[in-house]
Structure formats: structure tokens, C-alpha cells
Design a protein around this motif. Sequence first.
Motif, short mmCIF file in Angstrom:
data_model
loop_
_atom_site.label_atom_id
_atom_site.label_comp_id
_atom_site.label_asym_id
_atom_site.label_seq_id
_atom_site.Cartn_x
_atom_site.Cartn_y
_atom_site.Cartn_z
N THR A 156 34.60 48.75 38.58
CA THR A 156 34.84 48.34 37.20
C THR A 156 34.85 46.82 37.11
OG1 THR A 156 36.12 50.34 36.73
CG2 THR A 156 36.43 48.47 35.24
N GLY A 157 35.48 46.18 38.07
CA GLY A 157 35.53 44.72 38.09
C GLY A 157 34.15 44.11 38.20
N ILE A 158 33.30 44.68 39.05
CA ILE A 158 31.93 44.19 39.23
C ILE A 158 31.15 44.32 37.93
CG2 ILE A 158 29.72 44.69 40.36
CD1 ILE A 158 31.36 45.40 42.87
N GLN A 159 31.29 45.46 37.26
CA GLN A 159 30.53 45.69 36.04
C GLN A 159 31.01 44.79 34.90
OE1 GLN A 159 30.48 49.90 35.23
NE2 GLN A 159 28.94 50.29 36.82
N VAL A 160 32.31 44.61 34.78
CA VAL A 160 32.84 43.72 33.75
C VAL A 160 32.37 42.29 34.02
CG1 VAL A 160 34.93 42.69 32.77
CG2 VAL A 160 34.85 45.14 33.23
N GLY A 161 32.41 41.89 35.29
CA GLY A 161 31.95 40.55 35.66
C GLY A 161 30.49 40.34 35.32
N LEU A 162 29.67 41.35 35.59
CA LEU A 162 28.25 41.25 35.29
C LEU A 162 28.02 41.12 33.78
CD1 LEU A 162 25.30 41.35 36.21
CD2 LEU A 162 25.43 43.86 36.12
N MET A 163 28.74 41.90 32.99
CA MET A 163 28.60 41.83 31.54
C MET A 163 28.95 40.45 31.01
SD MET A 163 29.77 45.34 29.68
CE MET A 163 31.45 45.25 30.27
N VAL A 164 30.03 39.90 31.49
CA VAL A 164 30.48 38.59 31.02
C VAL A 164 29.46 37.50 31.40
CG1 VAL A 164 32.24 36.79 31.32
CG2 VAL A 164 32.93 39.18 31.03
N GLY B 161 23.12 46.63 34.04
CA GLY B 161 22.63 45.25 34.00
C GLY B 161 21.30 45.13 33.28
N TYR B 162 20.36 46.00 33.63
CA TYR B 162 19.03 45.90 33.02
C TYR B 162 19.04 46.31 31.56
CZ TYR B 162 16.73 44.67 37.38
OH TYR B 162 16.33 44.01 38.51
N ALA B 163 19.93 47.23 31.18
CA ALA B 163 20.05 47.58 29.77
C ALA B 163 20.55 46.39 28.96
CB ALA B 163 21.01 48.77 29.60
N LEU B 164 21.56 45.69 29.49
CA LEU B 164 22.07 44.50 28.83
C LEU B 164 21.01 43.42 28.74
CD1 LEU B 164 25.56 44.39 30.55
CD2 LEU B 164 25.21 44.54 28.09
N LYS B 165 20.31 43.20 29.84
CA LYS B 165 19.25 42.18 29.89
C LYS B 165 18.18 42.47 28.84
CE LYS B 165 15.82 40.24 33.13
NZ LYS B 165 14.57 40.92 32.75
N TYR B 166 17.76 43.72 28.75
CA TYR B 166 16.73 44.11 27.78
C TYR B 166 17.21 43.86 26.35
CZ TYR B 166 13.35 46.94 25.21
OH TYR B 166 12.40 47.36 24.33
N ASP C 60 25.96 47.83 20.78
CA ASP C 60 27.22 48.54 20.65
C ASP C 60 27.18 49.69 21.66
OD1 ASP C 60 25.57 50.52 19.58
OD2 ASP C 60 26.20 50.17 17.53
N GLY C 61 28.21 50.49 21.67
CA GLY C 61 28.27 51.55 22.67
C GLY C 61 27.11 52.52 22.60
N ASN C 62 26.73 52.95 21.40
CA ASN C 62 25.64 53.92 21.27
C ASN C 62 24.30 53.35 21.70
OD1 ASN C 62 27.29 56.00 20.29
ND2 ASN C 62 27.13 55.26 18.17
N THR C 63 24.05 52.10 21.32
CA THR C 63 22.79 51.46 21.72
C THR C 63 22.71 51.32 23.22
OG1 THR C 63 22.80 50.19 19.66
CG2 THR C 63 21.32 49.44 21.39
N LEU C 64 23.83 50.91 23.83
CA LEU C 64 23.84 50.75 25.28
C LEU C 64 23.61 52.09 25.98
CD1 LEU C 64 24.22 48.96 27.74
CD2 LEU C 64 26.66 49.40 27.61
N LYS C 65 24.20 53.14 25.47
CA LYS C 65 23.99 54.46 26.08
C LYS C 65 22.52 54.84 26.06
CE LYS C 65 28.43 56.81 25.27
NZ LYS C 65 29.08 57.96 24.60
N THR C 66 21.85 54.56 24.95
CA THR C 66 20.43 54.90 24.84
C THR C 66 19.60 54.08 25.84
OG1 THR C 66 20.66 55.41 22.50
CG2 THR C 66 18.45 54.96 23.29
#
Length: 331
Positions: free
Chosen positions: A232-240, A299-304, A313-319
Motif C-alpha cells: 500500500t505504501g509503495i502504491q501511494v508513493g507512486l501515485m503521489v 502506474g500505467y493507468a495513472l500515466k495514461y 476518479d475511482g471508476n475511470t481508474l478501474k476502467t
Amino acid sequence: MTEFYNDDFEKNYEKEINEVNEQLDKEIIFAMIGDVNAGKSSTINQIIGEEVAPVGSKPGETVSINKYQYKDKIIFADTPGLDDINQQNSEETLKFYKSADVVLFFLNAAGTVFSEGEKKSFEAISKINKNIILVLNKIDAADDIPNLVRYVQEHTNYDFKVIPISSRTGENIDILRNAILDILIQQKKDILFAKFLKEKASTANKWIVGAASSAAAIGASPIPGSDILPITGIQVGLMVKLAVLYDKPLTKDRAKELTIASLTGNIGKGAFRQLVKVIPGAGSIAGASIAGSMTLALGYALKYAYENDIDLDGNTLKTLYSNFMKGKGNS
């Protein structure tokens, strides 16, 4: 579980935000040394993606430390010519090298590579600062580049990276940029540097792959449940970090929404734990694969989304997450 997750998220989010803010308050100093016309200014302009330092070709133009400040926090300093190192400017110049975060030592692939004067200067600098990258520039005007690189490596005991580039064509600039980031990561200044780069994709990829590798290593742990907190820490860090890189504001509530979406929009830990119950020894293999894949997909979903100006938002990220995982599975 919800209370546990909220506490975990809060702790990790605050930690990552504080670390990022600390970085953004710092200053980065690059010291550039090399013969006149070694392509120092044009290389810096290529790395950043816009004109930072004026490009000139007058012999002996740099007679003192010329500093070019970029975005208030990043300083590129063109230092005196090599001969000045051991003459009247030696004390001032060497003091500057000692405080520099990164030293870019330029060599001209189309000239006499690593002359006796260059070796002498390099030895003096390397005694006080080990954060040196040897930049072998103008490879577009030279032959047998592998042998030139090997020659420099042999004369520096293979202790420093030698990056062959062309500041004219841009060849291998990404490699040089990543080498700089590797040094700045150790000094916790990589986010500040990356934030101002025009070319962000390669840096984002570097961070995403690094986070996925770290998550995979944690997921390989044979201890049940030991992966929850650190992953969880790694993923939060990557998002930030990605939000800062692409200059996309990320509130705490939105970060929490995206994290939850990433945990509920993939195969997740639940499927993994069911697998472990029926397949002896599957823990380290399946755990590593799932932890790495879910972090990579996030990571790649956020980058895209950031590169295509998609409001996340949550729904867009899920897709996006789901599409990436499907594409990965079909490759």
C-alpha cells in the motif's frame, strides 16, 4: 478492515506528501566541466527540453563559474576551462565541485578522448566528489564508439558511468537523464529534477517499473499478510510522485479513492490467498506476480490518464486498470 486500511492509508499518504514537499524545497546544483565546444550547454538544453543555457562556440568563453538558474531551484554551472583547475581558479572551482549534486564531465568523442589534462582534472575532482557522470558527446561525428567508451572506462577503473550521447541529434539523452536521476534518487532530489523535465514519459516508466519491482519483492514474502502495509505504501508513493511529475493536483480524498479502486478493480490479494491454500509453494511466485502486476497496472493507468488529460476518479481508474491488465494478459 476499513479502519485498518484507513489508518494505513493516512500514514502512508502523509509520509509521501511530506517527503515530496521536502524535496521541492531543496536546490540541485549541476557542475559541468569540459573543453570549450564540448557541447555542455546544448546537452543541458536537450536534457531539460528547452533552452536553459546559451549555446556558444567562442574559444575560452567560460573564464569563471557561470551559473544558469532554472525554475529557481535547479542550477547548471559551466565551470572554467580544464586548464584553470590547476591555476588561479583551482581553489574556488574545486570547492564548487565538492558541493555539486551531480558533476557532468564532458569528453569530445570527435576529438582527443580523455587527454592527459582531462585525466588530471578528473582525478582531482573524483577525490572530492564521486557523483560524476562521464558524458561522451558528439558521437554522431565519431567512429568506433564502443571502443571509446571502453577506453574511458578502463582509465577510470569502471567506477563511473560513461554515457555516449549526441547533443545535436538527441541520441541517448534518455540514458543520460536516467543516469542523473539515479544519482539524485540517492540524494532524495529526483522528484524535484523530474518535475521540470519536458519529456516525462521515460521518468514515469522508470518510477513505475521500480515500484512494481519493489512490490513484487514484497509480494514474494512467504509470511501471510506481510505484504499489505508495504505494498500500500509503495502504491501511494507512486501515485503521489506521478501526480507531481505531471503537475496534476491530487487531494488526500482523491488519492484514497484511487487506491481503493486499484485494490478492488483487479485480481488482488484475495485471489492470491485462495490460490496459496490449494497450491503448495505458490506463495512466493503468485504473490510476487500479483503484487508486481497490480502496481504496474496502477502506474500505467495513472500515466495514461495524466498524459491524455483524463479526469481521474475511482471508476475511470478501474476502467483503465482493467484494460491494462487485460492487455497485459493477452500479450
